[in-house]
Motif scaffolding. Sequence first.
Motif, PDB file in Angstrom:
ATOM      1  N   ARG A  76       3.503  10.973   1.571  1.00  0.00           N
ATOM      2  CA  ARG A  76       3.539   9.569   1.432  1.00  0.00           C
ATOM      3  C   ARG A  76       3.925   8.723   2.513  1.00  0.00           C
ATOM      4  O   ARG A  76       4.119   9.342   3.773  1.00  0.00           O
ATOM      5  CB  ARG A  76       4.981   9.649   0.639  1.00  0.00           C
ATOM      6  N   LEU A  77       3.667   7.291   2.792  1.00  0.00           N
ATOM      7  CA  LEU A  77       3.690   6.522   3.689  1.00  0.00           C
ATOM      8  C   LEU A  77       5.252   6.280   4.116  1.00  0.00           C
ATOM      9  O   LEU A  77       6.055   6.246   3.056  1.00  0.00           O
ATOM     10  CB  LEU A  77       2.986   5.335   3.434  1.00  0.00           C
ATOM     11  N   VAL A 107       0.828  -1.287   0.039  1.00  0.00           N
ATOM     12  CA  VAL A 107      -0.183  -0.097   0.021  1.00  0.00           C
ATOM     13  C   VAL A 107       0.866   1.203  -0.094  1.00  0.00           C
ATOM     14  O   VAL A 107       2.028   1.248   0.609  1.00  0.00           O
ATOM     15  CB  VAL A 107      -0.946  -0.043   1.253  1.00  0.00           C
ATOM     16  N   SER A 108       0.568   2.198  -0.731  1.00  0.00           N
ATOM     17  CA  SER A 108       1.191   3.287  -0.955  1.00  0.00           C
ATOM     18  C   SER A 108      -0.047   4.754  -1.156  1.00  0.00           C
ATOM     19  O   SER A 108      -1.186   4.208  -1.299  1.00  0.00           O
ATOM     20  CB  SER A 108       2.144   3.493  -1.893  1.00  0.00           C
ATOM     21  N   SER A 150      -4.166   1.457  -2.986  1.00  0.00           N
ATOM     22  CA  SER A 150      -3.991   3.038  -3.038  1.00  0.00           C
ATOM     23  C   SER A 150      -4.696   3.716  -1.727  1.00  0.00           C
ATOM     24  O   SER A 150      -5.845   3.450  -1.826  1.00  0.00           O
ATOM     25  CB  SER A 150      -4.479   3.654  -4.399  1.00  0.00           C
ATOM     26  N   ASP A 151      -3.834   4.267  -1.035  1.00  0.00           N
ATOM     27  CA  ASP A 151      -4.213   5.321  -0.061  1.00  0.00           C
ATOM     28  C   ASP A 151      -4.073   6.672  -0.284  1.00  0.00           C
ATOM     29  O   ASP A 151      -3.944   7.463   0.651  1.00  0.00           O
ATOM     30  CB  ASP A 151      -3.681   4.733   1.484  1.00  0.00           C
ATOM     31  N   ALA A 152      -4.542   6.995  -1.589  1.00  0.00           N
ATOM     32  CA  ALA A 152      -4.444   8.379  -1.777  1.00  0.00           C
ATOM     33  C   ALA A 152      -5.341   9.175  -1.156  1.00  0.00           C
ATOM     34  O   ALA A 152      -5.086  10.767  -1.070  1.00  0.00           O
ATOM     35  CB  ALA A 152      -4.892   8.571  -3.349  1.00  0.00           C
ATOM     36  N   GLY A 153      -6.747   8.709  -0.667  1.00  0.00           N
ATOM     37  CA  GLY A 153      -7.335   9.447   0.158  1.00  0.00           C
ATOM     38  C   GLY A 153      -6.879   9.586   1.622  1.00  0.00           C
ATOM     39  O   GLY A 153      -7.688  10.506   2.394  1.00  0.00           O
TER      40      GLY A 153
END
Length: 294
Positions: free
Chosen positions: A252-253, A207-208, A230-233
């Motif tokens: 960014r993680l 996940v990023s 995607s953890d874009a939110g």
Amino acid sequence: MRKVDLADADCGIAQSLSVLTDWWTFLLVRDIAGGVTRFDGLQRGLGLSRRALAERLTALVEHGVLHRRRYTDRPPRHDYLLTAKGEGLLPVLIALQEWGDRHVLGDGSLTATAAAGSAEARRMHALVGRKLPELTLVGHDGVPVPPADPEAWTVLYCFPGAFAPGVQGLPPSWGDIPGAAGCTLESTTYAAHTAAFAAAGARIRGVSTQRPDQLAAFAAHAELPFPLLSDAGGRLAAALLLPTFRAAGTDRLKRATLLLDRSATVRAVQFPVTDPAGSVSEMLSLVREHGLAG
């Protein structure tokens, strides 16, 4: 709770603060994003009086930040959940978290990692035993999926950003940020060990905060046999208060890995991850120690 009227009617900051009236309200949104959705749980966690908590919840419902979902009729009780408007606050929470980690708890340096004894590391390892709230992320194929596989234990590795050559270049000065490089090596090492993880009883997901199309390009380039999410939110990052850093205008993680059981409960954490390839072998050993196979 008394509404605060601010004079600058055209300033979005001022008008936002008329809704998010104090720091307790931010902490309330933080805890609800993390899965604490019932009145008694919120009161225990925050230590607010029942009256003060009720006033803030009512105000956030009236402003459309939260909505109520009844879970029992006798007596009437509700979960308090973020609306789409409320989820719009998640990047704000992430920005506050990153600023605090970097400038208040840290020395101001831009880094994609952390010291083993840092507040970020303590926060991450405190996740052991914590169940993820119900949420879905978008896979690189565009299909919504939960972070944890309900049919097997899941190795969920968080990475800053992986980029397919010729499709997307590295962000400016990426190699100068400690801990940022190594995502391709980490992903391909997990790919090479996929069968070993499966034999040990675990499946892999990465996940990023990259967009699904960017992750799809990288997954195809690296021929990954597992999904990238995607953890874009910022839903996962905000829910777990994951350490982040900001580079090229994007949150960014930081590199971290969670071992999750079938109920999406965290059973082990790797953070900080300073050796992207070596951490894969360490995680495989952790999975085998839990005796999941068979």
